[in-house]
Structures are given as structure tokens and as C-alpha cells.
Design an enzyme around this catalytic site. Structure first.
Site, PDB file in Angstrom:
ATOM      1  N   CYS A  50       0.726   0.711  13.196  1.00 48.45           N
ATOM      2  CA  CYS A  50       0.364  -0.226  13.904  1.00 48.45           C
ATOM      3  C   CYS A  50       0.337  -1.967  13.380  1.00 48.45           C
ATOM      4  O   CYS A  50       0.918  -2.496  14.622  1.00 48.45           O
ATOM      5  CB  CYS A  50      -1.630  -0.102  13.498  1.00 48.45           C
ATOM      6  SG  CYS A  50      -2.147  -0.865  11.682  1.00 48.45           S
ATOM      7  N   ASN A  51       0.995  -1.682  12.602  1.00 50.84           N
ATOM      8  CA  ASN A  51       1.975  -3.230  12.358  1.00 50.84           C
ATOM      9  C   ASN A  51       3.274  -3.228  12.031  1.00 50.84           C
ATOM     10  O   ASN A  51       3.776  -4.763  12.332  1.00 50.84           O
ATOM     11  CB  ASN A  51       1.809  -3.569  10.801  1.00 50.84           C
ATOM     12  CG  ASN A  51       0.153  -3.841  10.917  1.00 50.84           C
ATOM     13  OD1 ASN A  51      -0.176  -4.406  12.110  1.00 50.84           O
ATOM     14  ND2 ASN A  51      -0.555  -4.154   9.307  1.00 50.84           N
ATOM     15  N   ARG A  52       3.861  -2.271  12.699  1.00 48.19           N
ATOM     16  CA  ARG A  52       5.289  -2.171  12.870  1.00 48.19           C
ATOM     17  C   ARG A  52       5.984  -1.150  13.278  1.00 48.19           C
ATOM     18  O   ARG A  52       5.658  -0.127  13.614  1.00 48.19           O
ATOM     19  CB  ARG A  52       5.736  -2.646  11.349  1.00 48.19           C
ATOM     20  CG  ARG A  52       5.728  -1.312  10.886  1.00 48.19           C
ATOM     21  CD  ARG A  52       6.895  -1.330   9.304  1.00 48.19           C
ATOM     22  NE  ARG A  52       6.197  -2.783   8.314  1.00 48.19           N
ATOM     23  CZ  ARG A  52       6.398  -3.683   7.839  1.00 48.19           C
ATOM     24  NH1 ARG A  52       8.095  -3.704   8.372  1.00 48.19           N
ATOM     25  NH2 ARG A  52       6.031  -5.012   7.403  1.00 48.19           N
ATOM     26  N   PRO A 114      -0.659   0.647  -0.532  1.00 52.02           N
ATOM     27  CA  PRO A 114       0.494   1.322  -0.557  1.00 52.02           C
ATOM     28  C   PRO A 114       0.339   2.798   0.719  1.00 52.02           C
ATOM     29  O   PRO A 114       1.893   3.368   0.169  1.00 52.02           O
ATOM     30  CB  PRO A 114      -0.456   2.224  -2.415  1.00 52.02           C
ATOM     31  CG  PRO A 114      -2.150   1.739  -1.255  1.00 52.02           C
ATOM     32  CD  PRO A 114      -2.035   0.716  -1.125  1.00 52.02           C
ATOM     33  N   GLN A 115       0.178   2.267   1.212  1.00 50.92           N
ATOM     34  CA  GLN A 115      -0.325   3.389   2.405  1.00 50.92           C
ATOM     35  C   GLN A 115       1.029   3.474   2.993  1.00 50.92           C
ATOM     36  O   GLN A 115       1.014   4.719   3.485  1.00 50.92           O
ATOM     37  CB  GLN A 115      -1.345   2.985   3.013  1.00 50.92           C
ATOM     38  CG  GLN A 115      -2.671   3.035   3.030  1.00 50.92           C
ATOM     39  CD  GLN A 115      -3.277   1.815   2.239  1.00 50.92           C
ATOM     40  OE1 GLN A 115      -2.823   1.354   2.329  1.00 50.92           O
ATOM     41  NE2 GLN A 115      -4.654   2.435   1.224  1.00 50.92           N
ATOM     42  N   ALA A 189     -23.228   2.101   8.405  1.00 51.35           N
ATOM     43  CA  ALA A 189     -22.427   3.644   8.145  1.00 51.35           C
ATOM     44  C   ALA A 189     -21.382   3.385   9.300  1.00 51.35           C
ATOM     45  O   ALA A 189     -20.446   3.737   9.861  1.00 51.35           O
ATOM     46  CB  ALA A 189     -22.739   4.027   9.330  1.00 51.35           C
ATOM     47  N   GLY A 190     -21.909   1.912   9.162  1.00 49.14           N
ATOM     48  CA  GLY A 190     -20.064   0.988   9.534  1.00 49.14           C
ATOM     49  C   GLY A 190     -18.297   1.648   9.245  1.00 49.14           C
ATOM     50  O   GLY A 190     -18.339   1.887   8.593  1.00 49.14           O
ATOM     51  N   GLU A 191     -17.096   0.478  10.074  1.00 41.47           N
ATOM     52  CA  GLU A 191     -16.260   0.718   9.937  1.00 41.47           C
ATOM     53  C   GLU A 191     -16.223   0.089   7.999  1.00 41.47           C
ATOM     54  O   GLU A 191     -15.221   1.184   7.280  1.00 41.47           O
ATOM     55  CB  GLU A 191     -15.384  -0.239  10.622  1.00 41.47           C
ATOM     56  CG  GLU A 191     -13.522  -0.390   9.650  1.00 41.47           C
ATOM     57  CD  GLU A 191     -12.803  -0.916  10.967  1.00 41.47           C
ATOM     58  OE1 GLU A 191     -11.835  -1.746  10.493  1.00 41.47           O
ATOM     59  OE2 GLU A 191     -13.409  -1.200  12.399  1.00 41.47           O
ATOM     60  N   THR A 192     -16.861  -0.741   7.641  1.00 42.25           N
ATOM     61  CA  THR A 192     -16.324  -1.280   6.281  1.00 42.25           C
ATOM     62  C   THR A 192     -16.904   0.019   5.549  1.00 42.25           C
ATOM     63  O   THR A 192     -16.293   0.448   4.376  1.00 42.25           O
ATOM     64  CB  THR A 192     -17.037  -2.084   5.968  1.00 42.25           C
ATOM     65  OG1 THR A 192     -16.407  -3.675   6.458  1.00 42.25           O
ATOM     66  CG2 THR A 192     -17.248  -2.619   4.138  1.00 42.25           C
TER      67      THR A 192
END
EC number: 1.2.1.70
Length: 418
Positions: A50-52, A114-115, A189-192
Site C-alpha cells: 500500500c505504501n510502495r 517488521p511487516q 470493535a473498530g479498526e484500532t
């Protein structure tokens, strides 16, 4: 052959452009096939997140970065003038160093994350599956994974939490010795909260309760992480079971009050409770912190931890950069030694071919009854002339062009200045 990286990332391109040149799984298969069958590219790997979007390749002699950039623009039907201002190019050691920095998280939006290493490994695996990698590129990526492991081992660049969700879980791990023995209540129950649940699951948390305004949204988390689902009004009933409470909702008013916690502590016989409130406005009344055995942390507390950890990562990054510089230089030494071996082999093969050709002619001359002394003299003359032909031309050309340094190198190479 030359090593080359062309790409765009979160610092060079907008989200809109990054979306346009991203490779879906279907596009990736087609793209790798095109790279593999290209007359200009020897070997290649495509990294798309998503970033590169980056293309790592070994291009054949005489091929420039423009060829690969044009291919990328045409493949995604993006105008070259739209793409070019956001493109960066790295060649040879700079390309090696860039890959190592990417895999170590030194070029990431979140320093040290690390991902990205897993994403690089998958990109390499995809390229291998499509037979798009070989030789230098294959060796480069194998070395890159070793370097990333070394950086993780010798530095602590990934050891400090730099996201609110991860910081909340790190705090829980620091206070409770084993999350596998703790019950965690997640409010929201949101994204965070979903990220928190993932980090907790990775940390070995076995008992998870999810409280949410709508059960449907919470059920998705429950299925993913084997959690119990309750509604917000059921929190007082279940609160005494929870050792750790992490809350992040959009509620305009507090959901957990001082009185509710006081009652829970009595039922727990005052076993400690950790409250992490990452909601704005706050989900948990600030007065909860006044209670003995209740430890309340707000999003501001977590942010101060994150800010400190970012600074720590920057310090660790200095050592990581030094490792990358050292390892990229070593890899280029390997490439140069490999090039020398190939050149020596090619030179020997050419010389041997000359020898065999002249020897066969001499053998034929002897078989036809010619004078052996004359045949041997002719053989030695022709062999000498053929062997000195290329360096003679090179010295003449260097002298003609005034290339003194080149002339000195040639003289040293053929032993005139030894």
C-alpha cells in the site's frame, strides 16, 4: 549486467498515484511473465504494497532505467509525465543498499516496522514461482534476508511500540507477566480495537471478551480471535472477570465509571486491573485512577510512550544504517569478484579457441609434408600476433585519445610495468 531499482513510495507519490501503479495478484502474474520474457531484463522482482511499488531487476548491458520506467507506465496505462516526477532510481550499490534499507524497515512510514520484511519475502517468492529470478538478483535477495535478520538481532529497532494499538498491548505485557493467564475486555470493535486484538492474539492471549454497541460488528472479531461477545450494558456484569480493559469507541460519554470499577474490584478481592483508554473523548472516567489496584492510562500517556520509543528507534537506526552500508559494500565486492571470474573464463576460452584453430592448421600443414621448422615458426608468429592484437589496439587507441591512465592500466595488465 546492471542492478537497478525503480519505484515510488509514500514519500514520493500520492495515494492516488500509488493506487494506479499497484500490482494486484492478477496483474502481478502478467507483469512477472512480461519481465521474464523481456529481451532487456535478465531477472526481476516486483514489490507492491500500500505504501510502495518497486521493481528490482538485473538489466542487460546497454539498457537504461528509462526502459523499465516506460514499461511500468505502459503496463498500468499511466502517462509517463504523470509518473516521472514521483519515480526514484537506484543503481548498483545504491540499489543493493535501498533493498536492504527497505527490508530492515529503515525506509518505512513507521521506522523499523517488521511487516515489510514479510512483504519483501513474498515478492521474492512470487518471482521465483514465475521463474523470473536467477543469478545476481536471487543472491541479492537471499543476502538481504540475512542482513534484515542481523539488524533485528544486533539492534532493537523493532522493539519499541510506535502505534497506539501496539503500545497498549506492550503496556499490558509489561504489567502482566503472562497474557495467556489474563482475561482481556475490549470495548469497541473498530479498526484500532481490531489491531489490539491481533497484537494480543500474537502475544498469546487466550481469553478475550469484546463489548460493542452492535453485536454484528463484534461477532466478526469474535470469530477471528475466538472471543466472547457482550453488549455495552452487559459490561458491569463481566467487568470483574477482566484483568485488562482496553477501550476505543466513539461514545460521547464515558462507558466505564468509577463506581462500576469499584464494584468490580470488590468482587475481584482487589486483584489489580489495568485500564487503557485510547478513545477521544474518553471512554473511562478519569476518577478511576483514584482507586487502589486500578491503573488507568489514557491516549496521552500512550503517546508519550510512543514519542519516546520513536526517538529510541532513531538511535537504533544509526547502527542499522551502518550494518546496511557494510553489507551492501560486501555484496558489491562479491559482484565484482564474480565479474572477474567470468572475464577470466571468457579470456581463457577465447585464447584456447585461438590455440586450437592455429594448432589444427599446423597439424594439417605437417601432414601435407611441409617443413616442420617452418610450420612451427609460423604457428608461433600467428599465435603471438593474435594474442597481442587486442591489447595493441587498446594501447594505440588510448594513446590517440590522450587517455594516460587507461594506457598505464593496460601496460600494468600485460606486465610491461611490473
Amino acid at each position: 549486467m546492471s542492478l537497478l531499482v525503480i519505484g515510488i513510495n509514500h514519500t514520493s507519490a500520492s495515494v492516488d498515484l500509488r493506487e494506479k501503479v499497484a500490482f494486484s495478484p492478477e496483474k502481478l502474474t502478467k507483469a512477472l511473465d512480461e519481465l521474464k520474457n523481456s529481451d532487456a531484463i535478465q531477472s526481476g522482482v516486483i514489490l507492491s504494497t500500500c505504501n510502495r511499488t518497486e521493481i528490482y531487476c538485473e538489466v542487460k548491458h546497454g539498457i537504461s532505467s528509462g526502459y523499465v520506467i516506460n514499461w511500468l507506465a505502459e503496463f498500468h496505462h499511466v502517462a509517463l509525465e504523470t509518473l516521472m516526477p514521483s519515480i526514484y532510481i537506484h543503481e548498483e550499490q545504491a540499489a543493493v543498499k535501498h533493498l536492504m534499507r527497505v527490508s530492515c524497515g529503515l525506509d518505512s512510514l513507521v521506522l523499523g516496522e517488521p511487516q515489510i520484511l514479510g512483504q519483501v519475502k513474498k515478492a521474492f517468492a512470487d518471482a521465483r514461482e514465475h521463474n523470473a529470478v536467477e543469478g545476481t538478483i536471487e543472491k541479492l535477495f537471499q543476502q538481504d534476508f540475512s542482513v534484515a535478520k542481523r539488524v533485528r538481532t544486533e539492534t532493537n529497532i523493532g522493539g519499541n511500540a510506535v502505534s497506539v494499538a501496539y503500545a497498549a498491548c506492550t503496556l499490558a505485557r509489561q504489567i502482566f507477566e503472562s497474557l495467556s493467564d489474563s482475561t482481556v475486555l475490549l470495548v469497541g470493535a473498530g479498526e484500532t480495537i481490531e489491531l489490539v486484538a491481533k497484537h494480543l492474539d500474537d502475544s498469546g492471549c487466550k481469553r478475550l471478551i469484546v463489548a460493542n454497541r452492535t453485536r454484528e460488528r463484534a461477532m466478526g472479531l469474535a470469530e477471528q480471535f475466538n472471543a466472547e461477545v457482550i453488549s455495552l450494558p452487559e459490561i458491569p456484569e463481566h467487568l470483574p472477570k477482566a484483568d485488562i480493559i482496553i477501550s476505543s469507541t466513539a461514545s460521547p460519554l464515558p462507558i466505564i465509571g468509577k463506581g462500576m470499577v469499584e464494584s468490580a474490584l470488590k468482587l475481584r478481592k482487589h486483584q489489580p486491573m489495568l485500564f487503557v483508554d485510547i478513545a477521544v473523548p474518553r471512554d473511562i472516567e478519569g476518577e478511576v485512577a483514584e482507586l487502589n489496584d486500578a491503573y488507568l492510562y489514557s491516549v496521552d500517556d500512550l503517546q508519550s510512550i510512543i514519542d519516546h520509543n520513536i526517538e529510541q528507534r532513531k538511535i537504533e537506526a544509526i547502527q542499522a544504517e551502518a550494518i546496511v552500508s557494510e553489507e551492501s559494500a560486501e555484496f558489491m565486492t562479491w559482484i565484482r569478484s564474480r565479474q572477474a571470474v567470468n572475464s577470466i573464463r571468457q579470456y581463457r576460452e577465447n585464447s584456447e579457441a585461438m590455440r586450437i584453430e592455429l594448432l589444427q592448421k599446423s597439424m594439417q600443414a605437417l601432414a601435407s609434408g611441409q617443413n616442420p621448422e617452418k610450420v612451427l615458426a609460423e604457428l608461433s608468429n600467428k599465435l603471438t600476433n593474435k594474442l597481442i592484437h587486442a591489447p595493441t589496439l587498446a594501447m594505440q587507441q588510448a594513446a590517440k585519445n590522450g587517455e594516460t591512465e587507461k594506457l598505464t592500466v593496460i601496460r600494468t595488465t600485460i606486465g610491461l610495468d611490473n
